[in-house]
Scaffold this active site. Structure first.
Site, PDB file in Angstrom:
ATOM      1  N   TYR A  22     -16.755 -16.920  38.730  1.00 42.64           N
ATOM      2  CA  TYR A  22     -17.937 -16.689  39.555  1.00 42.64           C
ATOM      3  C   TYR A  22     -19.113 -16.159  38.604  1.00 42.64           C
ATOM      4  CZ  TYR A  22     -15.338 -18.081  43.742  1.00 42.64           C
ATOM      5  OH  TYR A  22     -14.678 -18.837  44.490  1.00 42.64           O
ATOM      6  N   HIS A  67     -22.950 -24.293  45.385  1.00 44.95           N
ATOM      7  CA  HIS A  67     -21.537 -23.578  44.856  1.00 44.95           C
ATOM      8  C   HIS A  67     -21.698 -23.305  43.535  1.00 44.95           C
ATOM      9  CE1 HIS A  67     -19.646 -24.815  48.699  1.00 44.95           C
ATOM     10  NE2 HIS A  67     -20.188 -25.814  48.330  1.00 44.95           N
TER      11      HIS A  67
HETATM   12  O1  CA2 Z   1     -18.170 -21.753  44.251  1.00 45.85           O
HETATM   13  C1  CA2 Z   1     -18.760 -21.279  45.239  1.00 45.85           C
HETATM   14  O2  CA2 Z   1     -19.752 -20.674  45.291  1.00 45.85           O
HETATM   15  C2  CA2 Z   1     -17.731 -21.191  46.502  1.00 45.85           C
HETATM   16  O3  CA2 Z   1     -18.587 -21.603  47.551  1.00 45.85           O
HETATM   17  C3  CA2 Z   1     -17.331 -19.763  46.664  1.00 45.85           C
HETATM   18  C4  CA2 Z   1     -16.405 -19.377  47.698  1.00 45.85           C
HETATM   19  C5  CA2 Z   1     -15.210 -20.486  47.508  1.00 45.85           C
HETATM   20  O4  CA2 Z   1     -14.393 -20.245  48.803  1.00 45.85           O
HETATM   21  C6  CA2 Z   1     -15.667 -21.794  47.642  1.00 45.85           C
HETATM   22  O5  CA2 Z   1     -14.639 -22.572  47.623  1.00 45.85           O
HETATM   23  C7  CA2 Z   1     -16.669 -22.200  46.459  1.00 45.85           C
HETATM   24  C8  CA2 Z   1     -15.703 -18.136  47.538  1.00 45.85           C
HETATM   25  C9  CA2 Z   1     -16.714 -17.115  47.360  1.00 45.85           C
HETATM   26  C10 CA2 Z   1     -15.842 -15.599  46.881  1.00 45.85           C
HETATM   27  O6  CA2 Z   1     -16.563 -15.112  46.042  1.00 45.85           O
HETATM   28  C11 CA2 Z   1     -16.079 -14.111  45.534  1.00 45.85           C
HETATM   29  C12 CA2 Z   1     -16.683 -13.733  44.354  1.00 45.85           C
HETATM   30  C13 CA2 Z   1     -16.128 -12.518  43.360  1.00 45.85           C
HETATM   31  C14 CA2 Z   1     -15.161 -12.038  43.737  1.00 45.85           C
HETATM   32  C15 CA2 Z   1     -14.218 -12.488  44.882  1.00 45.85           C
HETATM   33  C16 CA2 Z   1     -14.852 -13.453  45.718  1.00 45.85           C
END
Ligand code: CA2
Length: 149
Positions: free
Chosen positions: A25, A102
Site C-alpha cells: 500500500y 484500489h
Molecule cells: O488496494 C486497495 O486499496 C484495497 O481496497 C485495500 C483493502 C483490501 O481489502 C482490498 O482488497 C484492496 C485493505 C485496506 C487495508 O489497508 C491497510 C493499509 C495498511 C495497513 C493495513 C491495512
C-alpha cells in the site's frame, strides 16, 4: 469558486495506511491521501468531502448524504468491496458517477480480491496505481460531471 462537490469515501483499515504493509500500500498515510485529494480537487474546481470508516453503516450513510448534495463519488470500499451488497445498493440509489479505487492491483492478489460488488455500478475502476489512483478518480469525476452540467 467551487461549483461541484464530490465525496471520497474509504473503507475499513485504510486508517492504517502508511503504518503496515508498505510493500502493498505504500508509505503515504490516509492524511497524505486526503491532502492529495484536496489539492487535486482545488485544481479541478471540485469541493472534496473526504471520509474513512471501519463501519459499513457509516459508509452507507455518507452515500445517502451524497444523494442530496454531491455530483460524484470516488470510493475505495477496501474489504467491503468483496462482501457488501449493501454498499452496492446504496451506490445504485446515487444518481451521479461513481469511480472505484484500489491502491493495490487487486487482480494480482488473492482470488477473493478479484470479485467486487461495487464494480458493476461504477463508471470506472482504478487499481494498482497506488494513491495516485485517487487523483485519477477525481480527474475522471471532473470530466464526467462537467459533461452533465
Ligand atoms: O488496494 C486497495 O486499496 C484495497 O481496497 C485495500 C483493502 C483490501 O481489502 C482490498 O482488497 C484492496 C485493505 C485496506 C487495508 O489497508 C491497510 C493499509 C495498511 C495497513 C493495513 C491495512
Amino acid at each position: 469558486m467551487v461549483s461541484r462537490l464530490v465525496y471520497v469515501l474509504n473503507g475499513p483499515n485504510l486508517n492504517l495506511l502508511g503504518q503496515r504493509q508498505p510493500e502493498i500500500y505504500g508509505r503515504e498515510t490516509l492524511a497524505d491521501v486526503e491532502a492529495l485529494c484536496r489539492a487535486e480537487g482545488g485544481r479541478l474546481g471540485l469541493g472534496v468531502r473526504f471520509h474513512q470508516s471501519n463501519r459499513e453503516y457509516e459508509i452507507i450513510d455518507w452515500i445517502h448524504e451524497a444523494r442530496g448534495d454531491a455530483a460524484g463519488i470516488a470510493i475505495n470500499p477496501a474489504g467491503f468491496t468483496h462482501t457488501s451488497v449493501s454498499i452496492l445498493d446504496a451506490l445504485i440509489a446515487f444518481d451521479g458517477p461513481v469511480i472505484e479505487v484500489h491502491i493495490s492491483n487487486v487482480h494480482r492478489r488473492e482470488p477473493f480480491r478479484h470479485q467486487s460488488y461495487v464494480s458493476g455500478r461504477a463508471e470506472g475502476v482504478i487499481a494498482g496505481f497506488g494513491t495516485q489512483g485517487y487523483v485519477f478518480a477525481l480527474q475522471r469525476l471532473a470530466t464526467l460531471t462537467e459533461a452533465r452540467s
